[in-house]
Design a protein around this motif. Structure first.
Motif, PDB file in Angstrom:
ATOM      1  N   CYS A 217       0.839  -1.210   0.000  1.00 29.25           N
ATOM      2  CA  CYS A 217       0.000   0.000   0.000  1.00 29.25           C
ATOM      3  C   CYS A 217       0.869   1.252   0.000  1.00 29.25           C
ATOM      4  O   CYS A 217       0.583   2.230  -0.714  1.00 29.25           O
ATOM      5  CB  CYS A 217      -0.935   0.006   1.207  1.00 29.25           C
ATOM      6  N   ILE A 218       1.937   1.233   0.791  1.00 24.67           N
ATOM      7  CA  ILE A 218       2.848   2.384   0.843  1.00 24.67           C
ATOM      8  C   ILE A 218       3.515   2.596  -0.507  1.00 24.67           C
ATOM      9  O   ILE A 218       3.590   3.721  -1.014  1.00 24.67           O
ATOM     10  CB  ILE A 218       3.909   2.177   1.949  1.00 24.67           C
ATOM     11  N   VAL A 219       4.006   1.512  -1.114  1.00 19.72           N
ATOM     12  CA  VAL A 219       4.652   1.610  -2.428  1.00 19.72           C
ATOM     13  C   VAL A 219       3.675   2.165  -3.466  1.00 19.72           C
ATOM     14  O   VAL A 219       4.017   3.051  -4.251  1.00 19.72           O
ATOM     15  CB  VAL A 219       5.189   0.238  -2.871  1.00 19.72           C
ATOM     16  N   SER A 220       2.442   1.642  -3.477  1.00 18.21           N
ATOM     17  CA  SER A 220       1.438   2.106  -4.438  1.00 18.21           C
ATOM     18  C   SER A 220       1.152   3.587  -4.261  1.00 18.21           C
ATOM     19  O   SER A 220       1.139   4.354  -5.237  1.00 18.21           O
ATOM     20  CB  SER A 220       0.140   1.305  -4.281  1.00 18.21           C
ATOM     21  N   GLY A 221       0.922   4.005  -3.016  1.00 17.69           N
ATOM     22  CA  GLY A 221       0.637   5.410  -2.748  1.00 17.69           C
ATOM     23  C   GLY A 221       1.802   6.306  -3.113  1.00 17.69           C
ATOM     24  O   GLY A 221       1.609   7.400  -3.686  1.00 17.69           O
ATOM     25  N   PHE A 222       3.004   5.862  -2.789  1.00 17.81           N
ATOM     26  CA  PHE A 222       4.191   6.673  -3.096  1.00 17.81           C
ATOM     27  C   PHE A 222       4.351   6.861  -4.600  1.00 17.81           C
ATOM     28  O   PHE A 222       4.623   7.974  -5.072  1.00 17.81           O
ATOM     29  CB  PHE A 222       5.438   6.010  -2.510  1.00 17.81           C
ATOM     30  N   LEU A 223       4.179   5.790  -5.379  1.00 18.23           N
ATOM     31  CA  LEU A 223       4.326   5.888  -6.827  1.00 18.23           C
ATOM     32  C   LEU A 223       3.230   6.760  -7.442  1.00 18.23           C
ATOM     33  O   LEU A 223       3.479   7.492  -8.410  1.00 18.23           O
ATOM     34  CB  LEU A 223       4.306   4.496  -7.452  1.00 18.23           C
ATOM     35  N   MET A 224       2.024   6.718  -6.891  1.00 15.21           N
ATOM     36  CA  MET A 224       0.947   7.572  -7.394  1.00 15.21           C
ATOM     37  C   MET A 224       1.264   9.044  -7.149  1.00 15.21           C
ATOM     38  O   MET A 224       1.070   9.895  -8.025  1.00 15.21           O
ATOM     39  CB  MET A 224      -0.378   7.180  -6.737  1.00 15.21           C
ATOM     40  N   VAL A 225       1.771   9.339  -5.967  1.00 11.19           N
ATOM     41  CA  VAL A 225       2.179  10.723  -5.661  1.00 11.19           C
ATOM     42  C   VAL A 225       3.324  11.143  -6.575  1.00 11.19           C
ATOM     43  O   VAL A 225       3.368  12.286  -7.066  1.00 11.19           O
ATOM     44  CB  VAL A 225       2.583  10.844  -4.177  1.00 11.19           C
TER      45      VAL A 225
END
Length: 459
Positions: free
Chosen positions: A205-213
């Motif tokens: 979830c952290i990786v996904s959110g970071f890449l979206m940002v």
């Protein structure tokens, strides 16, 4: 001259040569040593001893590199050529760009949902131990997605590599570190899955959110796309993506065959018990079929195939360079010495700090031992009895080793998989660290918090 010279980025070739030189100097300075090994090759704790110093001449190293590269990467090289050809033929049809553009145009603000879907799909594969050594094959696909999202090349690498490697790092079913480590430590296989699963989901979830940002930030600056992919169709978000154009029946078939091939390659080894070469052999005629569907004759298809394989030549050459490090470490006798001295400070720690120390020590050792199973085989016989002495459970010792082995896979310049992906995407370590370091700093907090919590609850 009045104009100031533009600072030149440190290339991947310069980086790998510097790392090789540092490792060679260490081989001259550090004592040679070894652990006694059991019949199955495991290091026996307490048996490390200094042996007669082994000095490798540059000629000794050079003469062994060919064998090392062939034995380590020979099968992967064949696969890289075929998968590179697959991307070359498919990209030449224009179908992939058209489909991605259509999807992003149709969903507009929801286009970023591609990121968590991709991260979690690759995360599942990474948790099974798949899509680790072959992740470089997916970099061209990541570049296509990055181009359509108006992101940069660092994002392309992050998209294809972070999901699988992040899940690999804390997987409850990873045979190469988790299950092997539990077997060596004498605890039930697949035990302790609850905490590992929670950590894996949180980290993905952290990786996904970071890449979206990260993508959102790239889209706000049109010069990012220009620097990374050229000056065509520079825009401020989704407005300049080509108009929606329905796919033809042939184009839909090409897409189904193309993505089906990647899915088959990623899971076929596990589901069908096939090794890399049989999988690649099956892919080769599929590439020819895609060429025919795209309107090429055999000559046209193979011309595009050759263009696709050309992009993989630099990656393969880079892997050959990386073999210099393996030759030096394995033949100079310093590998066990490095393991021994890094494990010594752990004997002075206790409780949660000892577990954190195990995590950090294994993260450092992973810089020198890139193989997850190799590091587990060497370190777990040492970590298990050390955990007993320090009052840390063996389950926690396995978890700390698993975390440490996985954490520096995407940070160490000695990581062949990482450096091959960067070479394929044509970016340097500095650009990669801008994305990876802050993302992995967040993951480090989760990993260390889970160690403290696990120790507190008697995990």
């Amino acid at each position: 001259m009045g104009q100031e010279k533009k600072k030149k980025d440190i290339s991947m070739w310069t980086t790998i040569v510097v790392v090789i030189a540092v490792v060679y100097i260490l081989s001259l300075l550090l004592p040679s040593g070894s652990y006694q090994r059991s019949e199955n090759g495991m290091a026996i704790p307490g048996t490390y001893e200094v042996v007669e110093k082994v000095f490798l001449s540059p000629l000794d190293v050079i003469m062994k590199v060919g064998d090392q590269a062939y034995n380590t990467f020979g099968k992967l090289f064949v696969t890289l050529m075929i998968m590179g050809g697959l991307m070359g033929v498919t990209n030449s049809t224009g179908v992939l760009d058209k489909a991605l553009a259509n999807m992003i145009r149709k969903f507009r603000n929801m286009a970023l949902l591609i990121i968590p879907v991709y991260v979690f799909m690759t995360g599942v594969l990474g948790a099974m131990g798949s899509m680790i050594s072959t992740v470089v094959l997916f970099v061209p696909l990541g570049l296509s997605i990055a181009k359509q999202l108006r992101a940069d090349r660092a994002f392309a690498v992050g998209l294809v590599i972070c999901g699988s490697f992040t899940a690999f790092m804390s997987s409850p079913i990873n045979m190469l570190t988790c299950v092997l480590g539990q077997t060596i430590a004498g605890i039930p296989e697949y035990s302790g899955a609850g905490l590992r699963t929670v950590v894996t989901v949180i980290n993905l979830c952290i990786v996904s959110g970071f890449l979206m940002v990260w993508v959102k930030r790239c889209q706000k600056d049109p010069s990012v796309y220009e620097r990374n992919f050229g000056s065509e169709e520079i825009g401020d978000g989704m407005d300049n993506i080509q108009e929606y154009s329905p796919l033809t029946i042939k184009e839909i078939v090409i897409l189904i065959v193309f993505f089906g091939t990647f899915i088959f390659f990623a899971v076929g080894g596990v589901a069908l018990d096939l090794s890399m070469l049989p999988l690649a052999s099956i892919v080769l005629p599929i590439v020819i079929a895609i060429g025919f569907l795209g309107g090429y004759d055999l000559d046209g298809t193979m011309n595009q195939f050759v263009k696709g394989t050309a992009g993989m030549v630099g990656v393969m050459l880079f892997m050959i360079f990386a073999c210099y490090m393996n030759v030096i470490l394995n033949n100079s006798g310093i590998l066990d010495t490095i393991v021994y001295y890094l494990s010594m400070p752990l004997s002075y720690l206790s409780g949660s700090l000892a577990a954190i120390g195990m995590f950090i020590a294994n993260a450092i050792i992973n810089v020198f031992i890139n193989s997850g199973s190799g590091q587990t085989t060497v370190m777990m016989p040492i970590m298990a009895p050390l955990a007993d002495v320090l009052g840390v459970s063996r389950q926690m010792a396995v978890l700390a080793l698993q975390y440490g082995d996985g954490f520096t896979n995407l940070l160490a310049p000695t990581s062949v998989n990482l450096m091959a992906c960067l070479a394929a995407a044509k970016i340097d370590l500095r650009e990669w660290y801008k994305l990876c370091v802050p993302c992995y700093a967040l993951l480090a907090i989760v990993l260390m918090a889970s160690i403290f919590i696990g120790t507190a609850i008697g995990y």
